[in-house]
Design an enzyme around this catalytic site. Structure first.
Site, mmCIF file in Angstrom:
data_model
loop_
_atom_site.group_PDB
_atom_site.id
_atom_site.type_symbol
_atom_site.label_atom_id
_atom_site.label_comp_id
_atom_site.label_asym_id
_atom_site.label_seq_id
_atom_site.Cartn_x
_atom_site.Cartn_y
_atom_site.Cartn_z
ATOM 1 N N GLY A 71 0.791 -1.476 -0.239
ATOM 2 C CA GLY A 71 -0.048 0.304 -0.582
ATOM 3 C C GLY A 71 0.828 1.128 -0.291
ATOM 4 C CB THR A 72 3.503 2.480 1.554
ATOM 5 O OG1 THR A 72 3.538 1.654 3.101
ATOM 6 C CG2 THR A 72 4.964 3.960 1.752
ATOM 7 C CB SER A 199 -2.272 -3.349 1.108
ATOM 8 O OG SER A 199 -0.890 -4.048 1.660
ATOM 9 C CB THR A 237 12.847 -9.001 -10.685
ATOM 10 O OG1 THR A 237 14.106 -9.080 -10.909
ATOM 11 C CG2 THR A 237 12.426 -10.880 -10.523
ATOM 12 C CB CYS A 325 1.108 6.543 21.988
ATOM 13 S SG CYS A 325 -0.174 8.046 22.575
#
Ligand code: PLP
Length: 409
Positions: A71-72, A199, A237, A325
């Protein structure tokens, strides 16, 4: 002690069918999909089949799917790739204040390169108003990036409507569907999106694999230099085993989506109703009805989120705090602050996310344990009135903290 996993928004176990589908591609069928020999051809065929499955799942064409490392990377490729490819047309991007760090920090990085980004605020339920997006569109706007559903509070955004506006104005539209793909129907035409992030590890697939849907003829600059993989849109790849696993997970999720969504919504609502009625001053974060079927997120004044998570962990429940946190970062969640919470409220939050292996018995245990944990923590926490006097600016960017953009899944 029995372990109960209630952090499915962070990641999920690889499903056994997925693992089985992947295994041959690590050993016997290990070919490089770019090789000319028959082992390469077999790997390329496996990639083609996986591409068709992912495309089918979202109503796209196979050639519109670019496989990535997750996803990133998909968010980076969509936002930076579209920004660089369209910079002659304009330098303005519209996003929202509650995006995942993969989007927010990508936008921030583009701001440092001279792009201008408008971050649309949300209402108290975490919803983006499509008219607010429309108002911000100028002749220089080249991209709108608004997530499909929020990973912390579960609110589902009116993507189809924002997409209609983007289309009418001729502006590219990207949505991060990491938390919805496999859980809600995702159809790129119905949603009017040009790019969409997915993702694998959120749906029973392996970590480190994802995809970006890129509508045919959308201008996109590749971010990696290298070989001509993925039709010159993503060099490197291909992770054949991971991609095969991803497509298997997507296929299973699509097949089970309807009944699973009904089952999980019931379990989710049971948790929400029990916590709200058994814990004094508990507050539900996120939209009351337009929310992910597996997400419940609460604020409990006077009980610190991290302490809640650690206590639950000791009692066998893996959950997460709605705030970002960590032991190194006391910054409250940017998402909860955006809902209008005070830093104090934003600190006392809990995110429960359910999935494939969640049973009614797990939920029974959670709803028995959560009120006790909150009660215990409140009993040892400083007086709430006293806590209200904390100088929260001590925990801001001056100390290198990131306002919670760092740790959220
Ligand atoms: N976007 C959203 C909404 C997410 O929840 C996540 C998960 O952490 C990501 C992006 C990043 O995905 P990945 O872990 O595959 O890089």
């Amino acid at each position: 002690m029995r372990r109960i996993y209630m952090d499915y928004a962070a990641t999920t176990p690889v499903r056994k069918e997925v693992l089985k589908a992947m295994l041959p591609y690590f050993t016997k069928e290990f070919g490089n999909a770019s090789s000319l020999h028959s082992m390469g051809v077999e790997a390329a065929e496996a990639l083609d089949a996986a591409r068709s499955r992912i495309a089918n799942a979202i109503g796209a064409k196979p050639e519109e799917i670019v496989f990535t490392s997750g996803g990133t990377e998909s968010d980076n490729l969509a936002i930076k790739g579209a920004a660089y490819a369209n910079k002659d047309k304009g330098n303005h991007i519209i996003s929202s204040v509650i995006e995942h760090p993969a989007v927010l920090n990508t936008c921030k990085s583009l701001e440092q390169e001279g792009f201008k980004v408008t971050y649309i605020p949300v209402d108290k339920n975490g919803s983006v108003d499509p008219r607010a997006v429309e108002k911000e569109i100028t002749g220089k706007t080249i991209l709108i990036a608004i997530m499909h559903a929020n990973n912390e509070i579960g609110t589902i955004q009116p993507i189809a409507e924002i997409g209609r506006i983007a289309k009418a104005k001729g502006v590219l539209f990207h949505t991060d569907a990491v938390q919805t793909f496999g859980k809600l129907p995702v159809d790129v035409s119905a949603l009017n999106v040009d790019m969409l992030t997915m993702s694998a590890h959120k749906i029973g697939g392996p970590k480190g694999v994802g995809a970006l849907y890129v509508r045919e003829s959308t201008p996109l600059k590749s971010l990696q230099t290298g070989g001509p993989h993925e039709k010159n849109r993503r060099a490197g790849t291909e992770n054949v085993a991971g991609i095969v696993g991803f497509s298997k997970a997507a296929e299973l999720a699509a097949r089970e989506m309807k009944p699973e969504s009904v089952r999980l919504s019931k379990l989710r609502d049971r948790i929400i109703n029990c916590v709200l009625s058994n814990v004094k001053d508990a507050q539900l974060n996120g939209h009351p009805s337009k929310r992910l079927p597996n997400n419940a997120n609460f604020s409990f004044l006077g009980a610190e989120g991290e302490a809640i998570v650690l206590k639950l962990d000791a009692l066998g429940i893996a959950a997460s705090t709605g705030s970002a946190c960590s032991s190194h970062d006391l910054a409250p969640s940017h998402v909860l602050l955006a809902l209008g919470h005070s830093p104090l409220e934003a600190h006392g939050s809990l995110r429960i996310t359910l999935g494939k292996e969640t049973t009614p018995k797990d939920v029974d245990y959670a709803i028995k344990v959560i009120p006790k944990v909150i009660k215990e923590l409140r009993a040892i926490s400083p007086d709430i009135k006293e806590m209200k006097n904390v100088n929260w600016s001590d925990y801001n960017d001056d100390h290198g903290h990131s306002h919670g953009h760092g740790e959220k899944h």
